[in-house]
Design a protein around this motif. Structure first.
Motif, PDB file in Angstrom:
ATOM      1  N   GLN A   1       0.788  -1.292  -0.133  1.00 28.92           N
ATOM      2  CA  GLN A   1       0.087   0.087   0.132  1.00 28.92           C
ATOM      3  C   GLN A   1       1.007   1.226   0.006  1.00 28.92           C
ATOM      4  O   GLN A   1       1.596   1.283   0.932  1.00 28.92           O
ATOM      5  CB  GLN A   1      -0.696   0.000   1.118  1.00 28.92           C
ATOM      6  N   ASN A   2       0.635   2.284  -1.054  1.00 30.97           N
ATOM      7  CA  ASN A   2       1.058   3.528  -1.128  1.00 30.97           C
ATOM      8  C   ASN A   2       2.460   3.350  -1.368  1.00 30.97           C
ATOM      9  O   ASN A   2       2.981   4.574  -1.224  1.00 30.97           O
ATOM     10  CB  ASN A   2       0.834   4.409   0.197  1.00 30.97           C
ATOM     11  N   VAL A   3       3.055   2.556  -1.940  1.00 35.07           N
ATOM     12  CA  VAL A   3       4.566   2.512  -2.026  1.00 35.07           C
ATOM     13  C   VAL A   3       4.662   2.314  -3.869  1.00 35.07           C
ATOM     14  O   VAL A   3       4.192   1.498  -4.445  1.00 35.07           O
ATOM     15  CB  VAL A   3       5.164   1.151  -1.812  1.00 35.07           C
ATOM     16  N   TRP A   4       5.426   3.314  -4.253  1.00 38.26           N
ATOM     17  CA  TRP A   4       5.352   3.585  -5.861  1.00 38.26           C
ATOM     18  C   TRP A   4       7.215   3.714  -6.200  1.00 38.26           C
ATOM     19  O   TRP A   4       8.000   4.233  -5.355  1.00 38.26           O
ATOM     20  CB  TRP A   4       4.949   4.955  -6.147  1.00 38.26           C
ATOM     21  N   TRP A   5       7.372   2.805  -7.288  1.00 35.99           N
ATOM     22  CA  TRP A   5       8.600   2.913  -7.971  1.00 35.99           C
ATOM     23  C   TRP A   5       8.568   4.316  -8.845  1.00 35.99           C
ATOM     24  O   TRP A   5       7.535   4.384  -9.543  1.00 35.99           O
ATOM     25  CB  TRP A   5       8.917   1.744  -8.801  1.00 35.99           C
ATOM     26  N   VAL A   6       9.582   5.008  -8.650  1.00 35.64           N
ATOM     27  CA  VAL A   6       9.403   6.205  -9.669  1.00 35.64           C
ATOM     28  C   VAL A   6      10.897   6.374 -10.186  1.00 35.64           C
ATOM     29  O   VAL A   6      11.916   6.615  -9.558  1.00 35.64           O
ATOM     30  CB  VAL A   6       9.188   7.730  -8.720  1.00 35.64           C
ATOM     31  N   GLN A   7      10.944   6.179 -11.359  1.00 35.53           N
ATOM     32  CA  GLN A   7      12.287   6.155 -12.243  1.00 35.53           C
ATOM     33  C   GLN A   7      12.204   7.294 -13.073  1.00 35.53           C
ATOM     34  O   GLN A   7      11.285   7.357 -14.013  1.00 35.53           O
ATOM     35  CB  GLN A   7      12.269   4.868 -12.873  1.00 35.53           C
ATOM     36  N   TYR A   8      13.131   8.372 -13.444  1.00 35.36           N
ATOM     37  CA  TYR A   8      13.635   9.241 -14.558  1.00 35.36           C
ATOM     38  C   TYR A   8      14.588   8.722 -15.440  1.00 35.36           C
ATOM     39  O   TYR A   8      15.551   7.988 -15.096  1.00 35.36           O
ATOM     40  CB  TYR A   8      13.953  10.570 -13.598  1.00 35.36           C
ATOM     41  N   PHE A   9      14.301   8.870 -16.720  1.00 35.69           N
ATOM     42  CA  PHE A   9      15.241   8.908 -17.664  1.00 35.69           C
ATOM     43  C   PHE A   9      15.584   9.792 -18.509  1.00 35.69           C
ATOM     44  O   PHE A   9      14.741  10.656 -18.880  1.00 35.69           O
ATOM     45  CB  PHE A   9      14.593   7.435 -18.631  1.00 35.69           C
TER      46      PHE A   9
ATOM     47  N   ASN B   1      18.718   5.548 -16.890  1.00 38.03           N
ATOM     48  CA  ASN B   1      18.125   5.761 -15.777  1.00 38.03           C
ATOM     49  C   ASN B   1      18.768   6.741 -15.207  1.00 38.03           C
ATOM     50  O   ASN B   1      20.271   6.410 -14.650  1.00 38.03           O
ATOM     51  CB  ASN B   1      17.989   4.375 -15.008  1.00 38.03           C
ATOM     52  N   ILE B   2      18.661   8.052 -14.764  1.00 35.02           N
ATOM     53  CA  ILE B   2      19.308   8.874 -13.990  1.00 35.02           C
ATOM     54  C   ILE B   2      18.967   9.200 -12.435  1.00 35.02           C
ATOM     55  O   ILE B   2      19.567   9.896 -11.737  1.00 35.02           O
ATOM     56  CB  ILE B   2      19.241  10.313 -14.767  1.00 35.02           C
TER      57      ILE B   2
END
Length: 289
Positions: A239-247, A253-254
Motif C-alpha cells: 500500500q502507497n509504495v511507488w517506484w519512480v524512475q527518471y530517464f 536511468n538517471i
C-alpha cells in the motif's frame, strides 16, 4: 535509516586531470526536451454540424471545468461518453488531444487506459473487459483520476515481507530499507507528505534491487510522464509504495526512487493547471457558439 552527509565535489569536462590513456570523463546527459502546450487542430464549425452528441459532451465538460476552476478543493467529476458513436468520439479525441501523462491499469477482471489531454487535469479513460472490449468510456476532470486512489491499492498488502530467513547471496543493503518502508507505510495518512527513498544515492547491488522488486511485488498501475525527459511510475503490491524512475533522452536511468505516499506529484495536475485548462477549453468552445 540514518541520514548521511554526502560530500559535494565539482565534476565535468575540464574539472578533472586528463587520463594517461587519453580517456575523458563521460558525463551522463540530462533530459533535453520538454513538452509544451500546443492548441489542438480544430475542425471547422461546418464540420461539426452533424456531431451534436460530441459537441454536447464537450459543452458538459466545459461547464464542469468552469466550476472546478472556481473551487479550492477539486473533487473528480466524470462526463460519460460511452454512448458516442465513432465520429462523435473522434471529435472529442481531436479537441482534447494527447498530453504528457498516460497510464495503464490492470486488475483481475478489468483494465483501463488513461490519457491526459493536452489540457492538464482532463483525463480520457477507457475501461476494458477481459476480451479487450470497451465497457465504459469517460472524460474525468481531476488532479489525478479517482481510479488511482480508489482501486490501485485496494488489494495491496499493508506491509512488505521483511522476514530475513532466506536472503539471496549479494543482498547487502535492502533489508534495512524494507524496515524503513514498512515504518513509513504504517505512518502514512492521506494528505501527509510523501516519504522519498533515493536509491540512486545509496549503495545498492543488483541483488539488492532484485530483492526489493521481489519483496515489494508488482502493482496494478503504470504511469508514464513525458513532461521533462521520461518519468516511469509503477505501483507496487504494498500500500502507497511507488517506484519512480527518471530517464534521460538516451533512455538512461538517471534517478531511481521509492515513494511512500499519495500518487507522485509528477503525474498529478495542479489546481492552477486545471484553471488554465478551463480557460483554454472555453476559448475552443467559443468558436462553435
Amino acid at each position: 535509516m540514518n541520514e548521511i552527509d554526502i560530500p559535494v565535489s565539482v565534476t565535468g569536462p575540464g574539472s578533472q586531470p586528463a587520463e594517461n590513456d587519453g580517456a575523458s570523463l563521460d558525463i551522463l546527459q540530462l533530459p533535453d526536451e520538454m513538452s509544451t502546450f500546443s492548441m489542438p487542430e480544430m475542425p471547422e464549425p461546418d464540420q461539426v454540424q452533424d456531431l451534436d452528441s460530441g459537441m454536447a459532451a464537450l459543452t458538459e465538460l466545459d461547464e464542469v471545468l468552469q466550476h472546478q476552476a472556481k473551487v479550492r478543493d477539486i473533487k473528480p467529476e466524470v462526463v460519460d461518453i460511452t454512448h458516442l458513436d465513432r465520429e462523435n468520439s473522434s471529435l472529442v479525441d481531436q479537441v482534447l488531444g494527447e498530453g504528457e501523462v498516460s497510464m495503464v491499469y490492470r486488475s483481475a477482471d478489468t483494465s483501463a487506459r488513461i490519457q491526459e489531454s493536452v489540457m492538464a487535469g482532463i483525463w480520457r479513460i477507457r475501461y476494458y473487459n477481459q476480451q479487450e472490449e470497451t465497457t465504459v468510456d469517460t472524460i474525468e476532470v481531476a488532479r489525478v483520476p479517482r481510479l488511482c486512489r480508489r482501486h490501485v491499492f485496494s488489494q495491496a498488502a499493508h506491509r512488505a515481507d521483511s522476514q530475513l530467513k532466506s536472503i539471496p547471496e549479494g543482498v547487502l543493503n535492502a533489508p534495512p530499507l524494507l524496515a524503513e518502508i514498512n515504518d513509513k507505510v504504517s505512518e502514512y495518512r492521506p494528505g501527509k507528505e510523501s516519504h522519498v527513498i533515493n536509491l540512486t544515492l545509496l549503495p545498492q547491488t543488483e541483488q539488492d534491487l532484485a530483492f526489493l522488486i521481489e519483496r515489494l511485488g508488482e502493482g496494478s498501475l503504470t504511469i508514464l510522464s513525458r513532461g521533462y525527459g521520461n518519468c516511469r511510475i509503477t505501483s507496487t503490491a504494498v500500500q502507497n509504495v511507488w517506484w519512480v524512475q527518471y530517464f534521460n533522452s538516451q533512455d538512461k536511468n538517471i534517478l531511481n526512487t521509492l515513494e511512500i505516499g499519495d500518487v507522485p506529484a509528477v503525474a498529478a495536475a495542479a489546481n492552477e493547471d486545471i484553471q488554465e485548462s478551463a480557460r483554454r477549453l472555453n476559448e475552443i468552445m467559443e468558436a462553435y457558439r
